[in-house]
Design an enzyme around this catalytic site. Structure first.
Site, PDB file in Angstrom:
ATOM      1  N   LYS A  52     -14.523 -69.591  -8.281  1.00 49.09           N
ATOM      2  CA  LYS A  52     -15.335 -69.666  -7.055  1.00 49.09           C
ATOM      3  C   LYS A  52     -16.714 -70.235  -7.374  1.00 49.09           C
ATOM      4  CE  LYS A  52     -12.770 -65.876  -4.899  1.00 49.09           C
ATOM      5  NZ  LYS A  52     -12.692 -64.473  -4.486  1.00 49.09           N
ATOM      6  N   GLN A  96     -15.992 -59.097  -5.498  1.00 49.16           N
ATOM      7  CA  GLN A  96     -14.598 -59.313  -5.879  1.00 49.16           C
ATOM      8  C   GLN A  96     -13.836 -57.993  -5.904  1.00 49.16           C
ATOM      9  OE1 GLN A  96     -13.275 -62.320  -6.144  1.00 49.16           O
ATOM     10  NE2 GLN A  96     -11.244 -61.596  -6.690  1.00 49.16           N
ATOM     11  N   ASP A 119     -16.334 -63.388   3.106  1.00 55.63           N
ATOM     12  CA  ASP A 119     -14.961 -62.977   2.814  1.00 55.63           C
ATOM     13  C   ASP A 119     -14.244 -62.516   4.085  1.00 55.63           C
ATOM     14  OD1 ASP A 119     -13.738 -63.213   0.334  1.00 55.63           O
ATOM     15  OD2 ASP A 119     -14.894 -61.574  -0.554  1.00 55.63           O
TER      16      ASP A 119
END
Ligand code: GUN
Length: 291
Positions: A52, A96, A119
């Site tokens: 990412k 994450q 997200d």
């Protein structure tokens, strides 16, 4: 059979973002900034976060990787998120998952400012998505929709079977595929561990999205001729021939299933790269809301 080439589509998304970011810079405007938080040293999470961050660099975004030890306290993590919430330079915050057991995913997700929730995991983002309102849509389902759109696959009237009911993939995927939009307009069946007749439901599916994390779960005898198969699985399986000692395997028995499909995603190179493309898109949108 045709391949849904996530690597190629993701590159096209990134190429466009690179142009857009260069334009922002040329106009003296702020470029998008993603802050990623990684707790602990889980091998797969390390790889995803590194990918990412690298993708941010590729398109000219600013990125900050913040690492915490696995035994860090929940409070310390929440304080860091609050700092990022109040940092005007940061457009997107990503924590994450999975997190160590002593930290509550729910607390963490709820602490992220929905305006920076690239997200799309915050209850406010999910609620807006369910109602079809503009919001950040979680990266994997969003990436899959972008891929269907890219290949002009009209899913209206199809029977879609989604396997897996996670908040990250299966559940939002089922909502997006049922929306009155294109892609979308499917009749959706959401299968999970207690579903009694998955094989039979899949045999009736025009489109299957496998997102349960069991390598090779979907087999050839479950596939209707001409079905579209989207494989979200990326399990590491031991492979002594690889330098890393493992290879990635999807939830679909690709070699035997592929010949029966109209379209199929490979693993790797299918859904994975699209997840990153969608995350970058969300971060760019977040930045543009302020620019
Ligand atoms: N873990 C697995 N998928 C994801 C994702 O899309 N975002 C985050 N933050 N963690 C994940």
């Amino acid at each position: 059979m045709q391949i849904l080439d996530g690597k190629k589509v993701s590159q096209a998304v990134k190429d466009q973002l690179k142009i857009d970011v260069a334009q922002l810079s040329a106009e003296g405007k702020k470029v998008p900034h993603l802050a990623a938080i990684l707790v602990g040293n889980d091998g797969a999470s390390e790889t995803y976060v590194a990918s990412k961050v690298k993708s941010c660099e590729e398109v000219g975004f600013k990125s900050t990787l913040i690492r915490f030890d696995a035994d860090t306290s929940e409070n310390k993590l929440l304080e860091q998120i609050e700092d990022l919430n109040h940092d005007p330079d940061v457009d997107g915050i990503l924590v994450q998952l999975p997190l160590p057991k002593h930290i509550s995913d729910e607390q963490v997700i709820n602490t992220i400012n929905p305006e920076k929730d690239v997200d799309g995991f915050h209850p406010s983002s999910v609620g807006r998505m369910v109602q079809g309102l503009p919001t950040f849509i979680s990266a994997t389902p969003h990436g899959i929709m972008l891929m269907l759109e890219h290949y002009n696959i009209n899913t209206a009237g199809m029977h879609a079977v989604v396997i897996g009911r996670s908040n990250i993939v299966g559940r939002p995927m089922s909502i997006l595929l049922s929306e009155n939009k294109n892609p979308g307009n499917c009749t959706v069946t959401l299968c999970h561990s207690k579903t009694k007749n998955i094989a039979e439901l899949c045999r009736n599916a025009d489109i299957i999205v496998a997102a349960l994390g069991k390598p090779g779960f979907v087999t050839e005898d479950w596939i209707k001729e001409g079905a579209i198969v989207i494989d979200v699985g990326i399990t590491r399986v031991a492979d002594a021939t690889k330098k890393s000692g493992f290879r990635l395997k999807g939830d679909v028995d690709y070699d035997n299933v592929a010949p029966k499909c109209s379209w199929i995603t490979p693993v790797p190179g299918g859904v994975g790269p699209m997840t990153i493309a969608a995350l970058l898109n969300n971060t760019y949108r977040s930045c543009m809301m302020k620019n």
